[in-house]
Scaffold this active site. Structure first.
Site, PDB file in Angstrom:
ATOM      1  N   THR A 130       3.340  46.271  38.908  1.00  0.00           N
ATOM      2  CA  THR A 130       4.038  45.222  39.546  1.00  0.00           C
ATOM      3  C   THR A 130       3.054  44.210  40.668  1.00  0.00           C
ATOM      4  OG1 THR A 130       5.370  45.987  41.103  1.00  0.00           O
ATOM      5  CG2 THR A 130       6.288  45.920  38.756  1.00  0.00           C
ATOM      6  N   ASP A 131       3.363  42.996  40.432  1.00  0.00           N
ATOM      7  CA  ASP A 131       2.998  41.946  41.481  1.00  0.00           C
ATOM      8  C   ASP A 131       4.008  42.391  42.783  1.00  0.00           C
ATOM      9  OD1 ASP A 131       5.114  40.382  41.123  1.00  0.00           O
ATOM     10  OD2 ASP A 131       3.926  39.093  39.963  1.00  0.00           O
ATOM     11  N   PHE A 132       3.771  41.288  43.792  1.00  0.00           N
ATOM     12  CA  PHE A 132       4.695  41.387  44.897  1.00  0.00           C
ATOM     13  C   PHE A 132       6.200  41.094  44.557  1.00  0.00           C
ATOM     14  CE2 PHE A 132       3.505  37.224  44.876  1.00  0.00           C
ATOM     15  CZ  PHE A 132       4.795  36.290  45.374  1.00  0.00           C
TER      16      PHE A 132
END
Length: 148
Positions: free
Chosen positions: A28-30
């Site tokens: 995932t991203d942030f």
């Protein structure tokens, strides 16, 4: 138990291979949403395990004379919904055609009944110099019963 029989490699339902995939933090991203390029990894896992459980051994292909492998020649991905951290996904893989040096493959990623992403893939059998090579008879035979 061989790799082809382990539950982690997914299962076949007719011409459809189903592979469960869990979304981890690293995917995932942030914001906790799967980074778009990581869907390509999920699709790759689906194709690899579909081939493995159909009886196609990448290790044996690399030991062939000449050594062979597969390369994605073209992929088209459409994203429908975001997947998020901890989601339980299913990668569906369907082989549409396998002839000459190419395979046509349709894939979907689902979260339950929700469509997350689709991919249309053309993969080619190649030698170590990157030249296209006819699919070995063993590969064509293994996929014959799985073609949709």
């Amino acid at each position: 138990m061989s790799d082809a029989q382990t539950p982690e490699a997914g299962r076949w339902t007719g011409p459809l291979h189903l592979l469960p995939v869990r979304v981890y933090y690293e995917d995932t991203d942030f914001t906790g949403v799967v980074y778009y390029a990581n869907y390509l990894k999920f699709f790759e896992r689906g194709r690899t395990d579909a081939l493995r459980t159909a009886g196609v051994s990448h290790e044996q292909l690399l030991r062939a004379d000449p050594p062979l492998g597969f390369a994605v020649r073209r992929i088209t991905v459409e994203y429908a919904l975001p997947a998020r951290i901890d989601d339980a996904l299913t990668v569906e893989t369907r082989f549409l055609e396998a002839r000459g040096a190419r395979m046509a493959i349709a894939q979907r990623i689902l979260r339950g009944d929700d469509l997350i992403a689709t991919a249309e893939v053309e993969a080619a059998c190649i030698d170590l110099d990157g030249r296209p090579r006819r699919l070995p008879k063993s590969v064509s035979q293994a996929l014959a019963a799985r073609l949709d």
